[in-house]
Structures are given as structure tokens and as C-alpha cells.
Design a protein around this motif. Structure first.
Motif, PDB file in Angstrom:
ATOM      1  N   ALA A 161       0.837  -1.205   0.000  1.00  0.00           N
ATOM      2  CA  ALA A 161       0.000   0.000   0.000  1.00  0.00           C
ATOM      3  C   ALA A 161       0.871   1.253   0.000  1.00  0.00           C
ATOM      4  CB  ALA A 161      -0.927  -0.007   1.209  1.00  0.00           C
ATOM      5  N   TYR A 162       1.901   1.280   0.848  1.00  0.00           N
ATOM      6  CA  TYR A 162       2.804   2.425   0.902  1.00  0.00           C
ATOM      7  C   TYR A 162       3.495   2.633  -0.443  1.00  0.00           C
ATOM      8  CZ  TYR A 162       7.098   4.993   1.735  1.00  0.00           C
ATOM      9  OH  TYR A 162       8.130   5.877   1.649  1.00  0.00           O
ATOM     10  N   LEU A 163       3.968   1.558  -1.032  1.00  0.00           N
ATOM     11  CA  LEU A 163       4.685   1.664  -2.300  1.00  0.00           C
ATOM     12  C   LEU A 163       3.789   2.193  -3.416  1.00  0.00           C
ATOM     13  CD1 LEU A 163       7.505   1.209  -3.364  1.00  0.00           C
ATOM     14  CD2 LEU A 163       6.820  -1.092  -4.029  1.00  0.00           C
ATOM     15  N   ALA A 164       2.541   1.742  -3.455  1.00  0.00           N
ATOM     16  CA  ALA A 164       1.609   2.223  -4.479  1.00  0.00           C
ATOM     17  C   ALA A 164       1.320   3.716  -4.298  1.00  0.00           C
ATOM     18  CB  ALA A 164       0.313   1.421  -4.411  1.00  0.00           C
ATOM     19  N   ILE A 165       1.083   4.121  -3.066  1.00  0.00           N
ATOM     20  CA  ILE A 165       0.798   5.538  -2.801  1.00  0.00           C
ATOM     21  C   ILE A 165       2.021   6.403  -3.096  1.00  0.00           C
ATOM     22  CG2 ILE A 165       0.269   7.189  -0.953  1.00  0.00           C
ATOM     23  CD1 ILE A 165      -1.505   4.936   0.251  1.00  0.00           C
ATOM     24  N   TYR A 166       3.196   5.948  -2.666  1.00  0.00           N
ATOM     25  CA  TYR A 166       4.416   6.707  -2.908  1.00  0.00           C
ATOM     26  C   TYR A 166       4.681   6.847  -4.409  1.00  0.00           C
ATOM     27  CZ  TYR A 166       9.242   8.220  -2.897  1.00  0.00           C
ATOM     28  OH  TYR A 166      10.395   8.928  -3.115  1.00  0.00           O
ATOM     29  N   ALA A 167       4.513   5.766  -5.154  1.00  0.00           N
ATOM     30  CA  ALA A 167       4.756   5.815  -6.597  1.00  0.00           C
ATOM     31  C   ALA A 167       3.797   6.790  -7.285  1.00  0.00           C
ATOM     32  CB  ALA A 167       4.626   4.424  -7.197  1.00  0.00           C
ATOM     33  N   LEU A 168       2.538   6.761  -6.888  1.00  0.00           N
ATOM     34  CA  LEU A 168       1.567   7.688  -7.486  1.00  0.00           C
ATOM     35  C   LEU A 168       1.907   9.140  -7.166  1.00  0.00           C
ATOM     36  CD1 LEU A 168      -1.788   5.791  -6.903  1.00  0.00           C
ATOM     37  CD2 LEU A 168      -0.703   6.289  -9.083  1.00  0.00           C
ATOM     38  N   LEU A 169       2.264   9.403  -5.912  1.00  0.00           N
ATOM     39  CA  LEU A 169       2.605  10.777  -5.531  1.00  0.00           C
ATOM     40  C   LEU A 169       3.889  11.255  -6.210  1.00  0.00           C
ATOM     41  CD1 LEU A 169       1.712  10.766  -1.736  1.00  0.00           C
ATOM     42  CD2 LEU A 169       0.470  11.856  -3.601  1.00  0.00           C
ATOM     43  N   ALA A 170       4.907  10.403  -6.237  1.00  0.00           N
ATOM     44  CA  ALA A 170       6.174  10.793  -6.861  1.00  0.00           C
ATOM     45  C   ALA A 170       6.006  11.009  -8.368  1.00  0.00           C
ATOM     46  CB  ALA A 170       7.239   9.729  -6.598  1.00  0.00           C
ATOM     47  N   ALA A 171       5.244  10.143  -9.016  1.00  0.00           N
ATOM     48  CA  ALA A 171       5.016  10.295 -10.456  1.00  0.00           C
ATOM     49  C   ALA A 171       4.169  11.533 -10.743  1.00  0.00           C
ATOM     50  CB  ALA A 171       4.355   9.048 -11.015  1.00  0.00           C
ATOM     51  N   SER A 172       3.157  11.783  -9.914  1.00  0.00           N
ATOM     52  CA  SER A 172       2.318  12.974 -10.114  1.00  0.00           C
ATOM     53  C   SER A 172       3.123  14.253  -9.955  1.00  0.00           C
ATOM     54  CB  SER A 172       1.166  12.977  -9.117  1.00  0.00           C
ATOM     55  OG  SER A 172       0.340  11.871  -9.319  1.00  0.00           O
ATOM     56  N   LEU A 173       3.968  14.289  -8.940  1.00  0.00           N
ATOM     57  CA  LEU A 173       4.823  15.459  -8.753  1.00  0.00           C
ATOM     58  C   LEU A 173       5.804  15.602  -9.916  1.00  0.00           C
ATOM     59  CD1 LEU A 173       5.666  17.823  -6.985  1.00  0.00           C
ATOM     60  CD2 LEU A 173       7.212  16.263  -5.783  1.00  0.00           C
ATOM     61  N   PHE A 213      13.685   4.525   2.884  1.00  0.00           N
ATOM     62  CA  PHE A 213      14.051   4.940   4.239  1.00  0.00           C
ATOM     63  C   PHE A 213      12.896   4.910   5.245  1.00  0.00           C
ATOM     64  CE2 PHE A 213      17.468   6.933   1.672  1.00  0.00           C
ATOM     65  CZ  PHE A 213      18.496   6.154   2.164  1.00  0.00           C
ATOM     66  N   PRO A 214      11.683   5.330   4.905  1.00  0.00           N
ATOM     67  CA  PRO A 214      10.598   5.248   5.889  1.00  0.00           C
ATOM     68  C   PRO A 214      10.177   3.810   6.225  1.00  0.00           C
ATOM     69  CG  PRO A 214      10.054   6.832   4.186  1.00  0.00           C
ATOM     70  CD  PRO A 214      11.291   6.117   3.742  1.00  0.00           C
ATOM     71  N   LEU A 215      10.617   2.838   5.441  1.00  0.00           N
ATOM     72  CA  LEU A 215      10.194   1.458   5.659  1.00  0.00           C
ATOM     73  C   LEU A 215      11.084   0.695   6.639  1.00  0.00           C
ATOM     74  CD1 LEU A 215       9.215   0.524   2.029  1.00  0.00           C
ATOM     75  CD2 LEU A 215       7.691   0.949   3.945  1.00  0.00           C
ATOM     76  N   LYS A 216      12.194   1.263   7.063  1.00  0.00           N
ATOM     77  CA  LYS A 216      13.084   0.563   7.986  1.00  0.00           C
ATOM     78  C   LYS A 216      12.369   0.120   9.266  1.00  0.00           C
ATOM     79  CE  LYS A 216      17.350   0.810  10.429  1.00  0.00           C
ATOM     80  NZ  LYS A 216      18.635   0.460  10.141  1.00  0.00           N
ATOM     81  N   PRO A 217      11.564   0.972   9.927  1.00  0.00           N
ATOM     82  CA  PRO A 217      10.848   0.501  11.124  1.00  0.00           C
ATOM     83  C   PRO A 217       9.852  -0.629  10.818  1.00  0.00           C
ATOM     84  CG  PRO A 217      10.793   2.890  11.016  1.00  0.00           C
ATOM     85  CD  PRO A 217      11.372   2.410   9.731  1.00  0.00           C
ATOM     86  N   LEU A 218       9.209  -0.577   9.660  1.00  0.00           N
ATOM     87  CA  LEU A 218       8.266  -1.634   9.290  1.00  0.00           C
ATOM     88  C   LEU A 218       8.993  -2.965   9.138  1.00  0.00           C
ATOM     89  CD1 LEU A 218       5.383  -2.530   8.404  1.00  0.00           C
ATOM     90  CD2 LEU A 218       6.113  -2.009   6.063  1.00  0.00           C
ATOM     91  N   PHE A 219      10.124  -2.965   8.461  1.00  0.00           N
ATOM     92  CA  PHE A 219      10.885  -4.208   8.286  1.00  0.00           C
ATOM     93  C   PHE A 219      11.411  -4.725   9.618  1.00  0.00           C
ATOM     94  CE2 PHE A 219      11.890  -2.758   3.734  1.00  0.00           C
ATOM     95  CZ  PHE A 219      10.748  -3.361   3.255  1.00  0.00           C
ATOM     96  N   GLY A 220      11.821  -3.830  10.490  1.00  0.00           N
ATOM     97  CA  GLY A 220      12.276  -4.246  11.814  1.00  0.00           C
ATOM     98  C   GLY A 220      11.151  -4.889  12.608  1.00  0.00           C
ATOM     99  N   TRP A 221       9.951  -4.307  12.531  1.00  0.00           N
ATOM    100  CA  TRP A 221       8.796  -4.861  13.226  1.00  0.00           C
ATOM    101  C   TRP A 221       8.414  -6.223  12.647  1.00  0.00           C
ATOM    102  CZ3 TRP A 221       3.773  -5.633  11.228  1.00  0.00           C
ATOM    103  CH2 TRP A 221       2.827  -6.011  12.172  1.00  0.00           C
ATOM    104  N   MET A 222       8.459  -6.343  11.321  1.00  0.00           N
ATOM    105  CA  MET A 222       8.083  -7.599  10.686  1.00  0.00           C
ATOM    106  C   MET A 222       9.010  -8.746  11.099  1.00  0.00           C
ATOM    107  SD  MET A 222       7.184  -6.299   6.834  1.00  0.00           S
ATOM    108  CE  MET A 222       7.430  -7.888   6.089  1.00  0.00           C
ATOM    109  N   ASN A 223      10.284  -8.465  11.262  1.00  0.00           N
ATOM    110  CA  ASN A 223      11.274  -9.506  11.541  1.00  0.00           C
ATOM    111  C   ASN A 223      11.612  -9.667  13.010  1.00  0.00           C
ATOM    112  OD1 ASN A 223      11.624 -10.244   8.809  1.00  0.00           O
ATOM    113  ND2 ASN A 223      12.802  -8.388   8.492  1.00  0.00           N
ATOM    114  N   LYS A 224      10.883  -8.957  13.879  1.00  0.00           N
ATOM    115  CA  LYS A 224      11.140  -9.040  15.315  1.00  0.00           C
ATOM    116  C   LYS A 224      10.777 -10.441  15.814  1.00  0.00           C
ATOM    117  CE  LYS A 224       8.349  -6.761  17.850  1.00  0.00           C
ATOM    118  NZ  LYS A 224       7.588  -5.764  18.595  1.00  0.00           N
ATOM    119  N   ALA A 225      11.641 -10.992  16.652  1.00  0.00           N
ATOM    120  CA  ALA A 225      11.351 -12.301  17.242  1.00  0.00           C
ATOM    121  C   ALA A 225      10.272 -12.151  18.311  1.00  0.00           C
ATOM    122  CB  ALA A 225      12.621 -12.873  17.860  1.00  0.00           C
TER     123      ALA A 225
END
Length: 67
Positions: free
Chosen positions: A16-28, A54-66
Motif C-alpha cells: 500500500a505504501y509503495l503504491a501511494i508513494y509511486a503515485l505521488l512521486a510520479a504525479s509530482l 528509508f521510511p520502511l526501515k521501522p516496518l521491516f524491523g517490526w516484521m522480523n522481530k522475534a
């Protein structure tokens, strides 16, 4: 929440983040297209193509947390 569920939720959040980011970056980029010279457009798209991770680092850390 177990690891499998966190990874599934994180995957959907990532997509979802990637789709929104791509749309915003392309629109700009399209809005700036008539204003900027070609070299500035190249720099914009290069930076926009790198900055998204860069904003996804916390998400990846949360996903891989033991548990």
C-alpha cells in the motif's frame, strides 16, 4: 502477534505504501516536467527512486522481530 501474521500485515502495508508513494512521486514529476530542464528531472527521479526505502526501515524491523 506471531511472526507469520506480522509478515502478512507488513507485506500489505508495504504494498500500500509503495503504491501511494509511486503515485505521488510520479504525479509530482509530471507536474514539474514542463518547468524543469532534463538534467533536473533526472536528478528528481533518481532521488525519488532511492528515498522511498528509508521510511520502511521501522516496518521491516517490526516484521522480523522475534516473539
Amino acid at each position: 502477534m506471531n511472526v507469520r501474521t506480522r509478515k502478512a500485515v507488513g507485506c500489505f502495508a508495504f504494498l500500500a505504501y509503495l503504491a501511494i508513494y509511486a503515485l505521488l512521486a510520479a504525479s509530482l514529476g509530471v507536474a514539474l516536467f514542463p518547468i524543469l530542464p532534463a538534467w533536473a528531472q533526472l536528478i528528481y527521479y533518481a532521488i525519488a527512486g532511492i528515498v522511498w526505502i528509508f521510511p520502511l526501515k521501522p516496518l521491516f524491523g517490526w516484521m522480523n522481530k522475534a516473539e
